[in-house]
Design an enzyme around this catalytic site. Structure first.
Site, PDB file in Angstrom:
ATOM      1  N   TYR A 143       0.876  -1.163   0.156  1.00  0.00           N
ATOM      2  CA  TYR A 143       0.020   0.017  -0.134  1.00  0.00           C
ATOM      3  C   TYR A 143       0.987   1.100   0.113  1.00  0.00           C
ATOM      4  O   TYR A 143       1.785   1.216   0.800  1.00  0.00           O
ATOM      5  CB  TYR A 143      -0.877  -0.045   1.209  1.00  0.00           C
ATOM      6  CG  TYR A 143      -1.691   1.153   1.410  1.00  0.00           C
ATOM      7  CD1 TYR A 143      -2.976   1.324   0.443  1.00  0.00           C
ATOM      8  CD2 TYR A 143      -1.640   2.001   2.349  1.00  0.00           C
ATOM      9  CE1 TYR A 143      -3.754   2.459   0.486  1.00  0.00           C
ATOM     10  CE2 TYR A 143      -2.534   3.260   2.553  1.00  0.00           C
ATOM     11  CZ  TYR A 143      -3.490   3.502   1.431  1.00  0.00           C
ATOM     12  OH  TYR A 143      -4.418   4.328   1.760  1.00  0.00           O
ATOM     13  N   ASP A 238       9.263   2.565  -0.129  1.00  0.00           N
ATOM     14  CA  ASP A 238       8.170   3.340   0.829  1.00  0.00           C
ATOM     15  C   ASP A 238       8.269   2.882   2.140  1.00  0.00           C
ATOM     16  O   ASP A 238       7.909   1.849   2.521  1.00  0.00           O
ATOM     17  CB  ASP A 238       6.756   3.022   0.061  1.00  0.00           C
ATOM     18  CG  ASP A 238       5.527   3.510   1.122  1.00  0.00           C
ATOM     19  OD1 ASP A 238       5.789   4.234   2.068  1.00  0.00           O
ATOM     20  OD2 ASP A 238       4.312   3.502   0.651  1.00  0.00           O
ATOM     21  N   LYS A 266       3.806   8.662   8.948  1.00  0.00           N
ATOM     22  CA  LYS A 266       3.806   8.452  10.581  1.00  0.00           C
ATOM     23  C   LYS A 266       4.630   8.805  11.554  1.00  0.00           C
ATOM     24  O   LYS A 266       4.406   9.880  11.838  1.00  0.00           O
ATOM     25  CB  LYS A 266       3.513   6.404  10.041  1.00  0.00           C
ATOM     26  CG  LYS A 266       2.385   6.485   9.054  1.00  0.00           C
ATOM     27  CD  LYS A 266       1.957   5.017   8.958  1.00  0.00           C
ATOM     28  CE  LYS A 266       0.626   4.858   8.312  1.00  0.00           C
ATOM     29  NZ  LYS A 266       0.664   4.018   7.102  1.00  0.00           N
TER      30      LYS A 266
END
Ligand SMILES: *Cc1c(COP(=O)(O)O)cnc(C)c1O
Length: 429
Positions: A143, A238, A266
């Site tokens: 994702y 990522d 995050k």
């Protein structure tokens, strides 16, 4: 779910699609309506009915210090009276950029954005701008946020809700994204052969954590490094989850494989909305205003977010932090696995440091297909029994369990006792 959360969910559903601002929160796949959270501290959450939970979601990754860490609160309290946004450069942005560049081996320059989605979207644009090519390779179950070109065979909520692609993504854009299975370098090599000179970038979560945690190991990442280099494409890691989670310099430090571009998010926002992407000076200077690849943001480099992120990275820079996280992660996740085994269930644990996933299956989980073959129905029942006992896990088998610095042995032991009861109950169903 008790009365107050139930009432709030009803109100929310009338005003917000599905009652939530991000699909995975709704708990649809586990058949549980979400508790509405009122406050958090350390490793605990309290819901609108006053119930307390031990939190293993950690806001889906950012809260590695736990909630309301004193250093983060202090940094926010210092910044708050000075203003919340200027739309002009600040010294704080330099400080956070330096903290990132000093620790993440492949990053020489960094651009702040507001989310992981923006980071991945912008990194892909930069890779296309740098190479002059349009196609990208991504991996099934990874994702990278919800930008059009990355919402193909995606993990997280897309996998949880079994959505193959998404209406609203133009076919012409989806076509430029080639989704390949993880852990298979031959198919990547064959794809480069099939599209000579057309592939701008390979984007991968170096430790996939959005279809559950599915570590790929050094050889796969090294293979991607070699193939991208040979074919003139950029390698994008990522590290929105793995960055500052598995090591100070992320997965690239852990495995010793350096990408061209890195996406972060995050943890670097310390619980405030942030993302960032960066890499070698040679590529990053292609961004506007130095270069011609455009990317911008009204709130990018927001001073509150910079302050919270910087405070978080400072705490993570203290010696022994990652050993401590490894120890807690091991204790919890191996404990959960052992509790399941003791009750006679077949499970596979995938773990890297303080994040991991327990899959209800007897086969190794190495890619999206093997993750998807685990028993989702069993997970649902396990999840509910844990929630009923005040253990807050991600409401999907396709998400990671995160341990924070705030989880003490006491809470970890309580959790393992709850797990033992949950599995014992399940064995009698
Ligand atoms: C969460 C996540 C994103 C998206 O970040 P948002 O801040 O939710 O937009 C991108 N990539 C990975 C690996 C993620 O885990």
């Amino acid at each position: 779910m008790a009365d107050a959360s139930k009432a709030l969910f009803e109100q929310a559903k009338a005003l917000i699609p599905g009652g939530v601002n991000s699909p995975v929160r709704a708990g649809k796949s586990v058949g549980v309506d979400p508790p509405f959270i009122e406050r958090a501290e350390g490793c605990f959450l309290w819901d609108a009915d006053g119930r307390r939970y031990i939190d293993y979601v950690g806001s889906w990754g950012p809260m590695i210090l736990g909630h309301g860490h004193p250093a983060v609160r202090e940094a926010l309290e210092v910044q708050l009276p000075k203003g919340t946004s200027y739309g002009a450069p600040t010294a704080l942005e330099i400080e956070l950029a330096r903290a990132i560049v000093d620790r993440v081996p492949s990053m020489e320059m960094v651009r702040m954005v507001n989310s992981g989605t923006e980071a991945a979207m912008s990194a892909v644009r930069l890779a296309r701008g740098v190479t002059g090519r349009d196609r990208i390779i991504k991996f099934e179950g990874c994702y990278h946020g919800h930008a059009d070109s990355l919402l193909v065979s995606a993990g997280s909520g897309v996998a949880t809700l079994a959505i193959p692609g998404s209406p609203g993504v133009p076919a012409g854009i989806a076509e430029q994204t080639i989704a390949l299975p993880l852990n298979d370098l031959e198919v990547v090599a064959a794809t480069f052969k099939a599209y000579p000179g057309e592939i701008a970038a390979v984007i991968v979560e170096p430790i996939p954590a959005n279809a559950g945690v599915i570590p790929q190991g050094k050889a796969f990442l090294e293979g991607l490094r070699t193939l991208t280099r040979e074919n003139g494409a950029l390698l994008i890691f990522d590290e929105v989850i793995s960055g500052f989670r598995v090591a100070p310099g992320g997965a690239q430090e852990l495995y010793g494989v350096l990408p061209d571009l890195t996406c972060l998010g995050k943890i670097i926002g310390g619980g405030l909305p942030v993302g960032a992407f960066g890499g070698a000076r040679e590529h990053m200077t292609r961004l506007a205003p130095e270069g011609e690849v455009y990317q911008a943001g009204t709130l990018s480099g927001n001073p509150l977010a910079m302050a919270a992120g910087l405070a978080t990275l400072k705490v993570l820079g203290e010696s022994g932090v990652y050993d401590f996280l490894e120890e807690k992660g091991r204790k919890l996740l191996e404990g959960l696995r052992d509790a399941a085994k003791t009750a006679g269930f077949r499970v596979v644990l995938n773990r890297v440091g303080s994040m991991g996933s327990l899959f209800f299956t007897d086969r190794p989980v190495t890619d999206f297909a093997s993750a998807a073959a685990s028993d989702a129905h069993f997970f649902r029942r396990y999840f509910r029994r844990m929630l009923d006992q005040g253990i807050y896990l991600a409401p999907s088998p396709f998400e990671a369990t995160f341990v924070s610095l705030a989880h003490t042995d006491e809470e970890l032991e309580t959790t393992l006792e709850c797990a033992a009861r949950a599995f014992e109950g399940l064995s009698k169903d």
